[in-house]
Every structure is written in structure tokens, then in C-alpha cells.
Design a protein around this motif. Structure first.
Motif, short mmCIF file in Angstrom:
data_model
loop_
_atom_site.label_atom_id
_atom_site.label_comp_id
_atom_site.label_asym_id
_atom_site.label_seq_id
_atom_site.Cartn_x
_atom_site.Cartn_y
_atom_site.Cartn_z
N ASN A 161 -32.14 3.22 -48.36
CA ASN A 161 -31.71 2.49 -49.55
C ASN A 161 -32.44 3.06 -50.77
O ASN A 161 -33.63 2.82 -50.94
CB ASN A 161 -32.05 0.99 -49.43
CG ASN A 161 -31.51 0.36 -48.16
OD1 ASN A 161 -30.42 0.68 -47.71
ND2 ASN A 161 -32.29 -0.53 -47.57
N LEU A 162 -31.73 3.79 -51.60
CA LEU A 162 -32.36 4.41 -52.76
C LEU A 162 -32.32 3.52 -53.99
O LEU A 162 -33.36 3.18 -54.57
CB LEU A 162 -31.69 5.76 -53.07
CG LEU A 162 -31.76 6.83 -51.98
CD1 LEU A 162 -31.00 8.07 -52.41
CD2 LEU A 162 -33.21 7.17 -51.64
N THR A 163 -31.12 3.13 -54.42
CA THR A 163 -31.00 2.32 -55.64
C THR A 163 -30.17 1.06 -55.43
O THR A 163 -29.80 0.40 -56.39
CB THR A 163 -30.35 3.15 -56.78
OG1 THR A 163 -29.05 3.60 -56.34
CG2 THR A 163 -31.20 4.36 -57.14
N THR A 164 -29.89 0.72 -54.20
CA THR A 164 -29.06 -0.45 -53.89
C THR A 164 -29.68 -1.72 -54.46
O THR A 164 -30.85 -2.02 -54.21
CB THR A 164 -28.91 -0.61 -52.36
OG1 THR A 164 -28.53 0.64 -51.78
CG2 THR A 164 -27.86 -1.65 -52.04
N THR A 165 -28.91 -2.46 -55.23
CA THR A 165 -29.43 -3.69 -55.84
C THR A 165 -28.81 -4.94 -55.24
O THR A 165 -29.41 -6.02 -55.30
CB THR A 165 -29.18 -3.71 -57.36
OG1 THR A 165 -27.77 -3.51 -57.60
CG2 THR A 165 -29.97 -2.62 -58.06
N THR A 166 -27.62 -4.82 -54.67
CA THR A 166 -26.94 -5.98 -54.11
C THR A 166 -26.82 -5.83 -52.60
O THR A 166 -26.18 -4.89 -52.11
CB THR A 166 -25.53 -6.14 -54.72
OG1 THR A 166 -25.66 -6.23 -56.14
CG2 THR A 166 -24.86 -7.40 -54.19
N PHE A 167 -27.44 -6.75 -51.88
CA PHE A 167 -27.40 -6.75 -50.42
C PHE A 167 -26.68 -8.01 -49.93
O PHE A 167 -26.66 -9.03 -50.62
CB PHE A 167 -28.82 -6.73 -49.84
CG PHE A 167 -29.54 -5.42 -50.00
CD1 PHE A 167 -29.46 -4.44 -49.02
CD2 PHE A 167 -30.31 -5.18 -51.12
CE1 PHE A 167 -30.13 -3.24 -49.16
CE2 PHE A 167 -30.99 -3.98 -51.27
CZ PHE A 167 -30.90 -3.01 -50.29
N PRO A 168 -26.10 -7.94 -48.73
CA PRO A 168 -25.56 -9.17 -48.13
C PRO A 168 -26.65 -10.24 -48.07
O PRO A 168 -27.84 -9.94 -47.95
CB PRO A 168 -25.14 -8.71 -46.73
CG PRO A 168 -24.90 -7.25 -46.86
CD PRO A 168 -25.89 -6.76 -47.87
N THR A 169 -26.24 -11.49 -48.13
CA THR A 169 -27.18 -12.61 -48.21
C THR A 169 -28.25 -12.56 -47.14
O THR A 169 -29.44 -12.75 -47.41
CB THR A 169 -26.41 -13.95 -48.11
OG1 THR A 169 -25.44 -14.01 -49.16
CG2 THR A 169 -27.36 -15.12 -48.23
N LYS A 170 -27.87 -12.26 -45.91
CA LYS A 170 -28.83 -12.30 -44.81
C LYS A 170 -29.85 -11.16 -44.88
O LYS A 170 -30.87 -11.19 -44.17
CB LYS A 170 -28.11 -12.28 -43.47
CG LYS A 170 -27.33 -11.00 -43.20
CD LYS A 170 -26.63 -11.08 -41.84
CE LYS A 170 -25.83 -9.81 -41.54
NZ LYS A 170 -25.15 -9.89 -40.24
#
Length: 268
Positions: A161-170
Motif C-alpha cells: 500500500n503506497l498511497t491508498t487512503t480509502t480502505f474497506p471498513t474492516k
């Protein structure tokens, strides 16, 4: 020096990755999107005759998976996702999988540290990389039988994960990006990772990589809960032994040398 003139691009490029590599001399394949690079690699092993290394990259994976088949979130443009096929002559034997996997974790940490020297990357036994208490990268190591060669090939899956800002809730409390505010040249990083992995292939049994692994362990000295074969072990991690097994001392002062298991770090 001429490599410095290759323009930085947000897009993954087979040509750029190959040109930036200094140790890795295998084949590079880049896909815009795929269900899973690991599935691409497995299909290749089962239907071809791998005689050299080949790396499958994808800008997005729609059905990526990790250890135990658990889903791995791999959105477009914000990570680096690839699977590396090693031909039988370069694949570790089953007895050496633990040492190899810890060596791979060190290789990834070294490459990432070059691009993000301000982060303290920690290694969570046996196949995850963390910043503080959140996961930023995972490793999947599978031995896949190749019918054409009548031997098994190692298929190594890496997700970062380099710049990911939005992840699934869990995943929001357990995963994070390395740095959502800083983009690096993913082609150069991909090449650095392949070069470090190439070094690991030939040196993972030397002891040096295991020493590095221990030095950057997330778990040594901490209390953990390990689930293995429906058995739960609670105790303090003493070290990673010379066979890359997790050494735990429980409250009865018994020592457990574990080759596998799901580990949860307990924070007091």
C-alpha cells in the motif's frame, strides 16, 4: 546515467522496470488490471515451462488474496502489486520456506527504506510489513507444481500500500498507506524490489538476512497470541531462531518453536 533521463511516470511500464533493474534479468509483464497477479503466475506455471524468472505486475487487482486465501485490497494507481515466478533451479525447497520468506521480507524492507528513509518499517512474523501498528505490505509464498517440468516453482506474491487512503471498513484500523502524501516512481521501486529479491534468492541461507529480520522485528520482546492448528498459544516472543521459527515462552516457562500460525501482538 542514461537511465536518469527516463521520465517519471504514474503508469507501470514493462520497459522502464526492466531498464531500471541491475540484478534481475528475468521477464517483466505489466497488466492494467487483473483479478490476481498470483493467479496469473499460477496459470503460467501450470501451462508453461519456466526456465527463467518472470514477474507479473498489475496496476489493479479485483480479486487479490493473501495468506489463507484472505482478500487483499488492491485498488488502482495507489499500490504496487506483483507476483514473481522462480524456476525450479531458483525455487527454495520446502524445508527452507521459512528462511526464504523471512529473507523476502528483509528484501522488501530494504527496497522500501531506500524510497522512504524516514519510516521505521517493522517485520511481523512471518510475512507482513508494518509501520507502527498498521500493515503496509504483505507476502504470499506458494510452491506450485509445474507439469511440464515435473517440479515445483516458487510463486511469490507481494502487495504494498503506497498511497491508498480509502480502505474497506474492516481494514481501516489494521491497514494504512506508507505515505498518502508522497508519490514515488513505481517503476523504479518495482525494479529495486526485483533486484533485492534477486539478492535474496542467492543469500537467504547465509544468516545475514535473518539477522536483519530480527533487528527489525515487530514482535521480539512482546506478548503475542498465536493460533496454529486450532491451538492457541499465549506468551512472549523471545527471538526468531536460525530456522526462522518464532520462539515463544509461555507463562509456564515452556518454549515453543513455531513454523507457522496467525499471530496477534498484544498491546498493554
Amino acid at each position: 546515467p542514461y537511465l536518469m533521463n527516463i521520465p517519471k511516470s504514474k503508469d507501470l511500464s514493462t520497459r522502464a522496470i526492466s531498464l531500471f533493474c541491475s540484478r534481475f534479468n528475468g521477464q517483466v509483464v505489466v497488466k492494467a488490471t487483473t483479478p490476481s497477479t498470483q493467479l496469473l503466475a499460477r496459470h503460467y506455471v501450470k501451462n508453461q515451462r519456466p526456465n527463467k524468472s518472470i514477474a507479473f505486475f498489475a496496476d489493479q487487482q479485483t480479486a487479490a488474496y493473501g495468506k489463507g486465501g484472505r482478500p487483499f485490497y488492491a485498488p488502482k494507481n495507489t499500490g504496487l502489486y506483483f507476483s514473481l515466478v522462480l524456476p525450479p533451479r531458483l525455487s527454495p525447497q520446502l524445508a527452507n520456506i521459512g528462511l526464504f520468506t523471512t529473507g523476502v521480507a528483509v528484501a522488501i524492507r530494504r527496497a522500501l527504506h531506500t524510497f522512504y528513509p524516514y519510516h521505521d518499517f517493522r517485520l511481523k512474523w512471518v510475512n507482513d510489513l508494518y509501520i507502527e501498528q498498521q500493515k503496509v505490505a504483505g507476502i504470499l509464498n506458494e510452491l506450485i507444481f509445474c507439469p511440464a517440468l515435473d517440479q515445483s516453482c516458487c510463486v511469490l506474491g507481494i502487495g504494498i500500500n503506497l498511497t491508498t487512503t480509502t480502505f474497506p471498513t474492516k481494514l481501516q484500523s489494521v491497514a494504512r498507506a506508507i505515505d498518502p502524501n508522497r508519490s514515488v516512481d513505481r517503476n523504479r521501486l518495482a525494479a529495486a524490489l526485483l533486484d533485492q529479491l534477486t539478492y535474496t534468492i542467492f543469500h537467504y541461507q547465509d544468516g545475514e538476512l535473518l539477522t536483519d529480520y530480527r533487528a527489525h522485528s515487530l514482535l521480539i520482546g512482546h506478548c503475542v497470541r498465536v493460533v496454529m492448528n486450532h491451538t492457541v498459544i499465549l506468551g512472549t516472543v523471545i527471538t526468531i531462531d536460525d530456522h526462522a521459527k518464532l520462539v515463544i515462552e509461555d507463562d509456564q516457562h515452556r518454549f515453543h518453536h513455531l513454523a507457522s500460525g496467525d499471530v496477534t501482538k498484544i498491546i498493554f
